[in-house]
Design an enzyme around this catalytic site. Sequence first.
Site, PDB file in Angstrom:
ATOM      1  N   ARG A   1     -14.041  -9.197 -15.021  1.00  0.00           N
ATOM      2  CA  ARG A   1     -14.646  -7.885 -14.801  1.00  0.00           C
ATOM      3  C   ARG A   1     -14.952  -7.124 -16.095  1.00  0.00           C
ATOM      4  O   ARG A   1     -15.965  -6.454 -16.202  1.00  0.00           O
ATOM      5  CB  ARG A   1     -13.648  -7.103 -13.961  1.00  0.00           C
ATOM      6  CG  ARG A   1     -14.142  -5.873 -13.378  1.00  0.00           C
ATOM      7  CD  ARG A   1     -13.145  -5.371 -12.374  1.00  0.00           C
ATOM      8  NE  ARG A   1     -13.208  -6.114 -11.139  1.00  0.00           N
ATOM      9  CZ  ARG A   1     -12.442  -5.861 -10.078  1.00  0.00           C
ATOM     10  NH1 ARG A   1     -11.558  -4.896 -10.137  1.00  0.00           N
ATOM     11  NH2 ARG A   1     -12.558  -6.568  -8.983  1.00  0.00           N
TER      12      ARG A   1
ATOM     13  N   HIS B   1     -12.136   2.350 -12.060  1.00  0.00           N
ATOM     14  CA  HIS B   1     -11.704   1.659 -10.850  1.00  0.00           C
ATOM     15  C   HIS B   1     -10.198   1.461 -10.769  1.00  0.00           C
ATOM     16  O   HIS B   1      -9.600   1.666  -9.716  1.00  0.00           O
ATOM     17  CB  HIS B   1     -12.407   0.303 -10.815  1.00  0.00           C
ATOM     18  CG  HIS B   1     -12.173  -0.491  -9.571  1.00  0.00           C
ATOM     19  ND1 HIS B   1     -12.517  -0.034  -8.316  1.00  0.00           N
ATOM     20  CD2 HIS B   1     -11.629  -1.739  -9.383  1.00  0.00           C
ATOM     21  CE1 HIS B   1     -12.208  -0.942  -7.403  1.00  0.00           C
ATOM     22  NE2 HIS B   1     -11.661  -1.986  -8.026  1.00  0.00           N
TER      23      HIS B   1
ATOM     24  N   GLU C   1     -14.069 -14.370  -6.571  1.00  0.00           N
ATOM     25  CA  GLU C   1     -14.443 -13.169  -7.315  1.00  0.00           C
ATOM     26  C   GLU C   1     -14.360 -13.464  -8.805  1.00  0.00           C
ATOM     27  O   GLU C   1     -13.896 -14.532  -9.222  1.00  0.00           O
ATOM     28  CB  GLU C   1     -13.524 -11.994  -6.928  1.00  0.00           C
ATOM     29  CG  GLU C   1     -13.705 -11.577  -5.470  1.00  0.00           C
ATOM     30  CD  GLU C   1     -12.906 -10.342  -5.093  1.00  0.00           C
ATOM     31  OE1 GLU C   1     -12.387  -9.646  -5.972  1.00  0.00           O
ATOM     32  OE2 GLU C   1     -12.808 -10.080  -3.878  1.00  0.00           O
TER      33      GLU C   1
ATOM     34  N   ARG D   1      -6.992  -6.265 -15.322  1.00  0.00           N
ATOM     35  CA  ARG D   1      -6.489  -6.860 -14.077  1.00  0.00           C
ATOM     36  C   ARG D   1      -7.498  -7.850 -13.492  1.00  0.00           C
ATOM     37  O   ARG D   1      -8.695  -7.563 -13.416  1.00  0.00           O
ATOM     38  CB  ARG D   1      -6.225  -5.751 -13.053  1.00  0.00           C
ATOM     39  CG  ARG D   1      -5.849  -6.278 -11.686  1.00  0.00           C
ATOM     40  CD  ARG D   1      -5.639  -5.148 -10.710  1.00  0.00           C
ATOM     41  NE  ARG D   1      -6.826  -4.367 -10.487  1.00  0.00           N
ATOM     42  CZ  ARG D   1      -7.769  -4.641  -9.582  1.00  0.00           C
ATOM     43  NH1 ARG D   1      -7.686  -5.739  -8.841  1.00  0.00           N
ATOM     44  NH2 ARG D   1      -8.794  -3.852  -9.430  1.00  0.00           N
TER      45      ARG D   1
ATOM     46  N   HIS E   1     -15.094  -0.943 -12.684  1.00  0.00           N
ATOM     47  CA  HIS E   1     -15.707  -1.946 -11.817  1.00  0.00           C
ATOM     48  C   HIS E   1     -17.174  -2.033 -12.192  1.00  0.00           C
ATOM     49  O   HIS E   1     -17.864  -1.011 -12.270  1.00  0.00           O
ATOM     50  CB  HIS E   1     -15.555  -1.574 -10.343  1.00  0.00           C
ATOM     51  CG  HIS E   1     -15.809  -2.731  -9.428  1.00  0.00           C
ATOM     52  ND1 HIS E   1     -17.076  -3.253  -9.232  1.00  0.00           N
ATOM     53  CD2 HIS E   1     -14.976  -3.486  -8.678  1.00  0.00           C
ATOM     54  CE1 HIS E   1     -16.981  -4.286  -8.399  1.00  0.00           C
ATOM     55  NE2 HIS E   1     -15.733  -4.445  -8.054  1.00  0.00           N
TER      56      HIS E   1
HETATM   57  C1  SIN Z   1     -13.940  -5.857  -5.331  1.00  0.00           C
HETATM   58  O1  SIN Z   1     -13.953  -6.184  -4.157  1.00  0.00           O
HETATM   59  O2  SIN Z   1     -14.815  -6.157  -6.138  1.00  0.00           O
HETATM   60  C2  SIN Z   1     -12.800  -5.047  -5.828  1.00  0.00           C
HETATM   61  C3  SIN Z   1     -11.555  -5.786  -5.689  1.00  0.00           C
HETATM   62  C4  SIN Z   1     -10.594  -5.368  -6.744  1.00  0.00           C
HETATM   63  O3  SIN Z   1     -10.717  -4.308  -7.352  1.00  0.00           O
HETATM   64  O4  SIN Z   1      -9.695  -6.151  -7.026  1.00  0.00           O
END
Ligand code: SIN
Length: 543
Positions: free
Chosen positions: A270, A329, A110, A364, A224
């Site tokens: 993010r 988020h 991610e 985060r 998000h």
């Molecule tokens: C996601 O799956 O993109 C969200 C996971 C997260 O907020 O850490």
Amino acid sequence: MYDVAVLGSGIAGLSCAIHAARSGASVVVVTKGRLSMSATRYAQGGVAAALAAGDSPELHAADTLAAGAGLCDPEAVAVLVREGPERVRELETLGAVFDRIDGDLAFAREGGHSLARVVHAGGDATGAEIERTLAAGLPAGIEVREGWFSFDLLLRAGRCTGASVGPPEGGVVTLEARHTVLATGGAGQLYAVTTNPAVSTGDGIAMAWRAGAAVADVEFMQFHPTALHHPTMPRPLLSEALRGDGAVLRDEQGRAFMVDEHPMADLAPRDVVARAITRRLVERGLDHVWLDATAIDDLPRRFPTIWAASRAAGYDPTTDWLPVAPAAHYLSGGVCTDLDGATTLPGLWACGEVACSGVHGANRLASNSLLDGLVFAPRVAAAIAAGKEGPDPTGVLRDVARLGGEGSPGPGPAATLRREALQRAMTTRAGVLRDRDSLGEAWDALGGDDPQLAPTPTEAAAAELVNLTQVGRLLVAAARRREESRGTHNRLDFPEPDDAWRGRIVHLRGQPDRFVPLDAAAAGRPGAHLPTGDPLVAGEGRP
Ligand code: SIN
């Protein structure tokens, strides 16, 4: 009188309850919804933990610190990444079924992670699997009160002694406990567009602040980047793991724009991605960009939740680009704690999203939130079992403990807004991009310099609105004060990070907000951040 009252039933609350009960404590879990209604259930991506071949806690720490944009507490991060793998294995022992390939754990990548380290369950239904496992794993002796609202913390002789709570049928009673653990989650409902469920109304932060506990870092609301642009609320999340598997963000002309924004392109942290999208939305008058996941092999099997949500909204992600826009988020800040979850108020503990232990800093890292609950909640239970009574100068409390935690409890701002009006003001004036004027307007909408005062209502919906208003005021006050851009706090009028602002804005009831600088030289050295002079003086004013 219970030994431990846990307020909240997400990953942090249930983990704490299980560990506290195992240590022999009498435990009650109070949750305003049903046991399974927390934000945990909506978590898709998974749990980040250094379990893969070639990974290490040090690499995980480096990614966490980089995402946190200079405001993580390195010692808190070290605890997170070192204890994380063991906690994931413990969940498996409890019955959680994580996805595997040829018998080995499967890892997703991610945003912000330098390699694939996110374990997942049911493809993209990790939170639901964890919530199911923990709820099923609650020992028989734990009392669970579903549908009970927590209104305020009880205080006696400078100590938290439980909470005033209300049963589903109405009314308020006192719940006495030697130790009260806030595990109430975040405050995504501050915003009109959020991935959080309706219960995420900042109750724990507002209660703690009213009771005089220190709160910090709340200007860092994480958005998000890729929520499905669709009227459904909470907004369906399109996990970052899609981009980890090859999905690409495209603008209105089909251009893959993240390559121009960051060396990690679509897998940038993010905050970088949310900012890049929002800039395009504002500059080009768009309401969404596109997520192209058509190149992902076998998407319906790997991401069944996303597949179902997309189909329900009328899209086929194997052939259609999906419209996406950022949505509120995760709140990176919250109630200040040490590394055992102790707050500045004796008898009060916090873990999970409601807490600010220093692991997340200004932004985060993806999939560190479930891990945070998994790691720090058992530490709360262990510290209580060991007889710990007050906070140590560790984690965020290394920086703020000596500000003094005894505010003056009493009335708070009244709910003068409807929830929709509050959400609109926060979304348009204090969202991904902010400036002095927009934040000033948000401040005025939330009651301005002279908010109307009233006691906490004794009806749940009205109390939620008061809580949202109070947390919104803390967020906007800190965002107005922080004249720089860092992590998820983006000031159009101060677009760059400024080293002078490398510190926390701390809120204590009855006192002016304080800026507490971090000591750069203290990284990782326990106790080394302790101010040598009077922190009230050292921390005052513009840095
Ligand atoms: C996601 O799956 O993109 C969200 C996971 C997260 O907020 O850490």
